[in-house]
Motif scaffolding. Structure first.
Motif, PDB file in Angstrom:
ATOM      1  N   SER A  58     -49.814 -57.372  59.098  1.00 22.43           N
ATOM      2  CA  SER A  58     -49.304 -56.069  59.526  1.00 22.43           C
ATOM      3  C   SER A  58     -50.050 -55.574  60.762  1.00 22.43           C
ATOM      4  CB  SER A  58     -49.403 -55.047  58.399  1.00 22.43           C
ATOM      5  OG  SER A  58     -50.744 -54.651  58.173  1.00 22.43           O
ATOM      6  N   LEU A  59     -51.336 -55.931  60.892  1.00 23.14           N
ATOM      7  CA  LEU A  59     -52.090 -55.536  62.082  1.00 23.14           C
ATOM      8  C   LEU A  59     -51.497 -56.178  63.335  1.00 23.14           C
ATOM      9  CD1 LEU A  59     -55.821 -55.631  60.884  1.00 23.14           C
ATOM     10  CD2 LEU A  59     -54.430 -53.626  61.447  1.00 23.14           C
ATOM     11  N   GLN A  60     -51.018 -57.427  63.198  1.00 23.40           N
ATOM     12  CA  GLN A  60     -50.379 -58.076  64.341  1.00 23.40           C
ATOM     13  C   GLN A  60     -49.110 -57.340  64.737  1.00 23.40           C
ATOM     14  OE1 GLN A  60     -47.716 -60.979  63.663  1.00 23.40           O
ATOM     15  NE2 GLN A  60     -47.394 -61.383  65.835  1.00 23.40           N
ATOM     16  N   VAL A  61     -48.317 -56.939  63.746  1.00 20.14           N
ATOM     17  CA  VAL A  61     -47.098 -56.184  64.036  1.00 20.14           C
ATOM     18  C   VAL A  61     -47.439 -54.845  64.673  1.00 20.14           C
ATOM     19  CG1 VAL A  61     -44.995 -55.202  63.052  1.00 20.14           C
ATOM     20  CG2 VAL A  61     -45.920 -57.329  62.126  1.00 20.14           C
ATOM     21  N   ILE A  62     -48.509 -54.213  64.190  1.00 24.78           N
ATOM     22  CA  ILE A  62     -48.937 -52.932  64.753  1.00 24.78           C
ATOM     23  C   ILE A  62     -49.370 -53.095  66.203  1.00 24.78           C
ATOM     24  CG2 ILE A  62     -50.743 -51.161  64.631  1.00 24.78           C
ATOM     25  CD1 ILE A  62     -50.596 -51.472  61.559  1.00 24.78           C
TER      26      ILE A  62
END
Length: 439
Positions: A58-62
């Motif tokens: 999710s951090l990558q998507v963020i």
């Protein structure tokens, strides 16, 4: 209030594909989004495999989404001022260099998570402006009567490019590794830049019909004279700042007067946010529930791509009286389908669901973008698309963060339920857009 036309002209594919510029444009879109799709899926799978954490995914998507909060404010103004073709070329080249540099680091065996996050931030900055740029560019390379077919072709190119890339990554990841994936991805951006460059010749301003476009601001003429003469740099700098501020103010005022544009834009932005943030739980679905690995993820992405192509082609032929009704239905199906997804624990069934999701997303996207291009004047399109991008970015950030935590702590069923709620909200705005369109 500006209203849409009451009938949708018949799509003539011969007219659309006869446009040399559109052919290059379509190839550029397909190749660029193929690269983006490879990057997004390949990096997501690498992070999940290396960390076993949906929060890290999710951090990558963020990170890829975060630039969309700031870049479109400047990007929307630039898109409505500068040649959109040159903007697209520069954005492709910048992203290509960043990805190839990261591929080289991975090939040397020194890749760390922060390298991927840094690359993702750079590509996210480019993508935050690129999508609005190319959406606005469609108006310049196709006759107005064929906006519906052109949008269908573009959406098919986008969806098939990104999702075929995801499928491609799934099938070759175990052989090529992250270095090979990123190397192919980086090369695609240079191919895309070449195609955009060949799309037409010369410099074309979105407002070329005006010598000194006074709607920029009262300072535009003085600014132009200062820039042309090379004198009074302080006047030029101050004039440009005031002109860009006036453009932003004018864009917000336009959206304030257009409830139909707002309803369509909110629905479209919400659906796009759901599509992107769903990647957080999709990779976990393939790994934890389906136990299908990277190859299984490839089949899921292929299902979406086939559905998107089918939905885009069908949407281009829909009669006007069915469009908004099916638009509402498509978004509602996305909501119900995501609620059911984690209970379909076999690969073939999950791939069929992805086909349905791709179909609904494509149908809704064609209807929304075609309607917006019919309603929104050309010189407001960049700012309208950027406003949608900003809203979509905010929703993506919130959803990506929430999905990572919810999926890791409460399970994938809760994560997919959260996505279903998001699409349920989008359904309400789609119903509002349908009501306004009929009125």
């Amino acid at each position: 209030m500006t209203t849409a036309t009451t009938t949708t002209p018949r799509v003539d594919w011969k007219v659309i594909w006869a446009q040399r510029g559109f052919r290059y444009f379509f190839i550029a879109m397909f190749v660029s989004l193929f690269g983006s799709g490879m990057n997004f899926v390949g990096v997501s799978w690498y992070i999940l495999a290396a960390t076993h954490s949906t929060v890290k995914v999710s951090l990558q998507v963020i990170v890829v989404t975060l630039p969309g909060l700031l870049v479109p404010f400047l990007g929307g103004v630039l898109i409505d001022r500068l040649d959109r073709r040159y903007l697209g070329v520069l954005l492709d080249l910048a992203r290509g260099v960043a990805v190839l540099a990261t591929a080289f680091i991975a090939w040397r065996g020194h890749l760390e998570l922060w390298h991927l996050y840094a690359m993702t931030l750079i590509t996210g900055m480019g993508s935050a402006m690129y999508w609005a740029t190319v959406n606005a560019l469609v108006q310049e390379v196709i006759p107005e009567s064929q906006f519906s077919g052109a949008n269908a072709a573009v959406l098919v190119g986008v969806q098939s490019g990104m999702l075929m890339a995801g499928s491609f990554v799934g099938f070759i990841y175990d052989t090529a590794g992250i270095a090979g994936i990123l190397a192919i991805d980086g090369a695609t951006y240079f191919v895309s830049a070449f195609c955009l460059y060949r799309m037409r010749r010369g410099y074309v301003s979105p407002r070329a019909h005006l010598r000194y476009p006074r709607e920029y601001s009262e300072n535009t003429e003085a600014t132009a004279e200062a820039l042309e003469s090379g004198e009074n740099p302080e006047v030029a700098e101050a004039g440009l700042s005031l002109a860009m501020y006036a453009d932003l103010k004018e864009g917000f005022a336009y959206l304030k007067r257009q409830p139909l544009v707002r309803a369509l834009g909110i629905t479209h932005a919400t659906v796009m946010a759901g599509v992107v943030s769903a990647n957080v739980v999709l990779v976990a679905l393939a790994n934890d529930i389906l136990h299908a690995g990277a190859r299984g993820l490839g089949f899921l992405e292929a299902g979406w791509a086939i559905g998107a192509i089918t939905g885009g082609l069908i949407a281009s032929q829909l009669p006007d009286n069915l469009r908004m009704g099916l638009y509402v239905a498509a978004v509602a199906v996305l909501s119900a389908g995501h609620m059911a997804t984690p209970f379909v624990a076999f690969l073939a069934g999950a791939a069929v669901l992805q086909f349905i999701f791709g179909f609904c997303r494509a149908l809704g996207g064609v209807v929304a973008q075609s309607s917006l291009m019919t309603i929104v004047p050309r010189h407001f399109m960049g700012r309208t698309q950027s406003a949608m991008a900003i809203l979509g970015t905010i929703i993506q950030l919130l959803m990506s963060f929430a999905l990572g935590i919810v999926a890791e702590r409460a399970g994938l069923i809760a994560g997919y339920a959260l996505l279903a709620v998001l699409y349920g909200i989008a359904t309400l705005f789609a119903m509002r857009a349908r009501q306004l369109r009929r009125a």
